[in-house]
Structure formats: C-alpha cells, structure tokens
Design an enzyme around this catalytic site. Sequence first.
Site, PDB file in Angstrom:
ATOM      1  N   LYS A 212       0.839  -1.209   0.000  1.00  0.00           N
ATOM      2  CA  LYS A 212       0.000   0.000   0.000  1.00  0.00           C
ATOM      3  C   LYS A 212       0.874   1.260   0.000  1.00  0.00           C
ATOM      4  O   LYS A 212       0.646   2.208  -0.770  1.00  0.00           O
ATOM      5  CB  LYS A 212      -0.901  -0.017   1.239  1.00  0.00           C
ATOM      6  CG  LYS A 212      -1.611   1.268   1.529  1.00  0.00           C
ATOM      7  CD  LYS A 212      -2.682   1.518   0.509  1.00  0.00           C
ATOM      8  CE  LYS A 212      -3.238   2.913   0.616  1.00  0.00           C
ATOM      9  NZ  LYS A 212      -4.333   3.153  -0.285  1.00  0.00           N
ATOM     10  N   CYS A 266      -3.785  10.737   1.586  1.00  0.00           N
ATOM     11  CA  CYS A 266      -3.066   9.479   1.330  1.00  0.00           C
ATOM     12  C   CYS A 266      -1.678   9.736   0.776  1.00  0.00           C
ATOM     13  O   CYS A 266      -0.666   9.414   1.400  1.00  0.00           O
ATOM     14  CB  CYS A 266      -3.845   8.640   0.328  1.00  0.00           C
ATOM     15  SG  CYS A 266      -5.559   8.451   0.793  1.00  0.00           S
TER      16      CYS A 266
HETATM   17  N1  SAJ Z   1      -1.992  14.897  -8.694  1.00  0.00           N
HETATM   18  C1  SAJ Z   1      -1.184  15.691  -9.491  1.00  0.00           C
HETATM   19  N2  SAJ Z   1      -0.822  15.223 -10.719  1.00  0.00           N
HETATM   20  C2  SAJ Z   1      -1.229  14.009 -11.180  1.00  0.00           C
HETATM   21  C3  SAJ Z   1      -2.058  13.206 -10.375  1.00  0.00           C
HETATM   22  C4  SAJ Z   1      -2.424  13.672  -9.122  1.00  0.00           C
HETATM   23  O1  SAJ Z   1      -0.794  16.806  -9.110  1.00  0.00           O
HETATM   24  O2  SAJ Z   1      -0.867  13.672 -12.318  1.00  0.00           O
HETATM   25  C5  SAJ Z   1      -2.400  15.379  -7.357  1.00  0.00           C
HETATM   26  C6  SAJ Z   1      -3.909  15.571  -7.213  1.00  0.00           C
HETATM   27  O3  SAJ Z   1      -4.320  16.817  -7.714  1.00  0.00           O
HETATM   28  C7  SAJ Z   1      -4.083  15.454  -5.709  1.00  0.00           C
HETATM   29  C8  SAJ Z   1      -3.017  14.429  -5.328  1.00  0.00           C
HETATM   30  O4  SAJ Z   1      -2.086  14.377  -6.398  1.00  0.00           O
HETATM   31  O5  SAJ Z   1      -3.780  16.679  -5.055  1.00  0.00           O
HETATM   32  C9  SAJ Z   1      -3.544  13.037  -5.054  1.00  0.00           C
HETATM   33  O6  SAJ Z   1      -4.542  12.691  -6.019  1.00  0.00           O
HETATM   34  P1  SAJ Z   1      -4.606  11.251  -6.703  1.00  0.00           P
HETATM   35  O7  SAJ Z   1      -5.726  11.238  -7.660  1.00  0.00           O
HETATM   36  O8  SAJ Z   1      -3.270  10.888  -7.232  1.00  0.00           O
HETATM   37  O9  SAJ Z   1      -4.839  10.265  -5.490  1.00  0.00           O
HETATM   38  P2  SAJ Z   1      -5.883  10.150  -4.255  1.00  0.00           P
HETATM   39  O10 SAJ Z   1      -5.218  10.696  -3.039  1.00  0.00           O
HETATM   40  O11 SAJ Z   1      -7.220  10.657  -4.582  1.00  0.00           O
HETATM   41  O12 SAJ Z   1      -5.977   8.539  -4.138  1.00  0.00           O
HETATM   42  C10 SAJ Z   1      -4.784   7.787  -4.006  1.00  0.00           C
HETATM   43  C11 SAJ Z   1      -4.846   6.628  -5.021  1.00  0.00           C
HETATM   44  N3  SAJ Z   1      -3.541   5.970  -5.082  1.00  0.00           N
HETATM   45  C12 SAJ Z   1      -2.886   5.783  -6.252  1.00  0.00           C
HETATM   46  O13 SAJ Z   1      -3.328   6.154  -7.307  1.00  0.00           O
HETATM   47  C13 SAJ Z   1      -1.598   5.038  -6.192  1.00  0.00           C
HETATM   48  C14 SAJ Z   1      -5.939   5.644  -4.595  1.00  0.00           C
HETATM   49  O14 SAJ Z   1      -5.945   4.512  -5.449  1.00  0.00           O
HETATM   50  C15 SAJ Z   1      -5.725   5.213  -3.155  1.00  0.00           C
HETATM   51  O15 SAJ Z   1      -6.733   4.316  -2.711  1.00  0.00           O
HETATM   52  C16 SAJ Z   1      -5.793   6.450  -2.292  1.00  0.00           C
HETATM   53  O16 SAJ Z   1      -4.702   7.316  -2.683  1.00  0.00           O
HETATM   54  C17 SAJ Z   1      -5.649   6.041  -0.833  1.00  0.00           C
HETATM   55  O17 SAJ Z   1      -6.688   5.989  -0.149  1.00  0.00           O
HETATM   56  O18 SAJ Z   1      -4.548   5.676  -0.407  1.00  0.00           O
END
Ligand code: SAJ
Length: 425
Positions: A212, A266
């Site tokens: 994880k 997360c």
């Molecule tokens: N972000 C960027 N650029 C990107 C992708 C995301 O700046 O290309 C930013 C987003 O705007 C946000 C942050 O990263 O601020 C996190 O967003 P996210 O969509 O990457 O992830 P979360 O936090 O919504 O969900 C993540 C997911 N993990 C992964 O994709 C590896 C999800 O599958 C997990 O279940 C979740 O964390 C968790 O609960 O751990």
Amino acid sequence: MLFEKISVVGLGYIGLPTAAALAARRKKVIGVDINKNTVDIINRGEIHIIEPELDMVVHAAVTEGYLRASTTPEPADAFLIAVPTPFKDDHEPDLSYIRAASYSIAPVLKKGNLVILESTSPVGATEEMAKWLAVSRPDLTFPQTHGENSDIRIAYCPERVLPGHVMRELVENDRVIGGMTPACSTMAIKLYKIFVNGECIITNSRTAEMCKLTENSFRDVNIAFANELSIICDEIGVNVWDLINLANHHPRVNILQPGPGVGGHCIAVDPWFIVSRSPNNAHLIKAARKVNDSKPKWVIDKVRSTIDELLALHPQKNRSDITISCFGLTFKANIDDLRESPALAIAEEIAELHHGSVLAVEPNIDKIPSQNTKIELCSIDTALQGSDILVLLVDHKEFLQIDSELIKDLKIIDTRGCWSKKLKA
Ligand code: SAJ
C-alpha cells in the site's frame, strides 16, 4: 454461513462505502464509529461524506435492515478496521486510532472471529494490532503465538479506491490480502469475495502493508517528477504541458501532470511511513515529498511576481485595487474534499499576503471552513468579470468549459495547464 454478521469499525471515506458494499450483498453489517453524529446520520439512511452512488446504497441498506450504525462494538463474525492513521509533527505514524479500535473490539471478540486491518499503516502495524488484542483477551489465542491453530484470524488488506470512483473500484479492483498465517489469508479472501470481483492475491501482512505504501509513494515520486519539470521549464521558457505531451509519445514514457502540490489524506502522508521506517535509505521518496510540499510556495511566489508585473504595467493602480480569483479549492478535480488541499492553502496564503480582494470559485462546496479568511466564494461569472489575476488551482470540469475569449486579456497563473492549452489553441 461463515459471515452472518460483519462489523466495520470507522465509518469514514473507506469504512462507510465498504460497509455499504457488504450490506448491498445482503450481509448484516454493524458500522461502528466514535462520532455519534455520524452514527445518527447513517441510521437515518443518509451519509456525511460526498461520494457518487454511496447515498443510494446506504439508504437502501439501512431501509432494508442490512446496515445499522452504533457507537459501541458488538459481537460479529468478522471485524474490519478502517480508522485514520495520520502522522505526528515529526512525520512519525500515529497508530492511536488503531490502538483505540483494537481495545474497543477486544471485549466482544470470540473464537473463530476474523479481524482485518484496512487502515494505511507502517510496516508491522498488523502485528502491533494483534498484540493489543492478545493483551486484552488472554483467554483467546492469536496467530503470533498459535499460528495456524489460533482462535482469532488476523489479516492486513489495504484499500486502493480512488475518491470519486469508490463504489465501482471497491468491487472491481484487485485486493492484496496479507494474512498473519495462510489460514488467516484464506478466511480474509472469503470475506472480500462477498463483494469484490477483482482478484484477491495472497501475501503476508508486512508485504501487504508495504505494498500500500509503495503504491502511493510511486505516485508521489512520479508527481514530484512532473512538478520539478514544471519549475525547470518555467525557468528556461519551455511549455511543460507541451513537453510532457510530446515525451509521453515515447512508448515507455508516461509522465504525470504537474499541479499546485499534492493533497488528500493518502499520497501526501503515506510515503512518510516508509521514510520513518528507513530514514537512512529512503532518499528519493523523501526528496519527492519535499518537492511536492514546496510547490505551493512556488505558486505563491508566482502570484507575488504577477502582482508586481501588473502594478508596473498600470502605475496608477494600488495593490488594494487588484482583485485575485482562485479557481478551485479542493485537493483534486470534481470532488468536495478539502483535506490537505494545496489549493486551499494557496488561496488562504494569498488572502494573507494580498491587500486587495481575494475571490474563490469552488463549485463543489458552499462554505469555506477556514475561520480567519477574507476569501469570498463567488460564481465563475463574478470572478471573470471582477478580477485582474486568475489563479487556476483545480481542473474542475466547470473551469475547462470557460470560453477562452473571457480570459484571454487577464493575467493567468495556470497550475494545471488547462487554460494554457486553450489560450494557445
Ligand atoms: N496529482 C497531481 N498530478 C497528477 C495526479 C495527481 O498533481 O498527475 C495530485 C492531485 O491533484 C491530488 C493528489 O495528487 O492533489 C492526489 O490525487 P490522486 O488522484 O493521485 O490520489 P488520491 O489521493 O485521490 O488517491 C490515491 C490513489 N492511489 C494511487 O493512485 C496510487 C488511490 O488509489 C488510493 O486508494 C488512495 O490514494 C488512498 O486511499 O490511499
């Protein structure tokens, strides 16, 4: 039947959807939460968080009698713990919620029960939980002392669902099942197979915990790469969005998108759980955290320099005549979640430093939670008509539809690249 009654402890963003998914498969589910208000809301068939489709599933499950919430644990066949694991000021994981949940279920445990930890945790947390349970119930046997023959089965199974798509991903995603013994894993798989269509893959609890943390650190490191590129490109006069698009045409390159920083509960947290366990070796993971955490300050410096540019262009204007509008406050697009949001932090900092008006457009919330902020929530039209500087912080769908004619003459700081693309077209 192996699981007549299942208890889900912690009814937040993961616990409630999981309880609802089990109840939707006609299992008797008792949801336990320390917050009485949350319990009351759920028992009315309503929900306290926003997640597409969750309201319907919870309403049906409560009305049909499959889901009930309570502030006190009661006996069940399986217990699924989904409580928060924040970090303390020094980035050390705080396991106090898992400890409290363990002590709260211990008195109602009985021989043959399964206890699953889902909370994102540092490596070794499941074994810690097993110790807390064993200390509270010396009359029962546990896997750490009795292996395959233990009275209680224990496993770690991390959630992996993406906010905004939770109800679909809960069912479709593959699950990693880390039992403390093979018998623990086998029993945990039977529980997940009640609602999971994805593959359930067996490992041990420590590997599952690290899996994880690794998934979210992988994403953090890759976002940090994109964020660092965006700062370098700004310095050398290259459009980072074009650059990433071009580089991603390579068959083995897939760069993520830069933004104003990394938010949510997360990705900005979990990598620290690796760093705290291996501080002398987790160089890249720690550096990525620092790059992503420093991005909001870079955006704020951009706002300062844009104000100065504007004043140089219009010497008759004072700082207090300048209106700045922030587009988006949530931690990512098309959700209502403000937790650890870099966009909100940036908007608050702008409100602190700027002498003129600061507006914010956030279609997914109707109230700003911060106490001492002068930020005014307004509509897209009001912001476009009355502003000198627009700061695009979140790529909400409503902002992508804005006509480029309406923004082409304004100063724009586009941290997500969605308007920059439009204006070039
Ligand atoms: N972000 C960027 N650029 C990107 C992708 C995301 O700046 O290309 C930013 C987003 O705007 C946000 C942050 O990263 O601020 C996190 O967003 P996210 O969509 O990457 O992830 P979360 O936090 O919504 O969900 C993540 C997911 N993990 C992964 O994709 C590896 C999800 O599958 C997990 O279940 C979740 O964390 C968790 O609960 O751990």
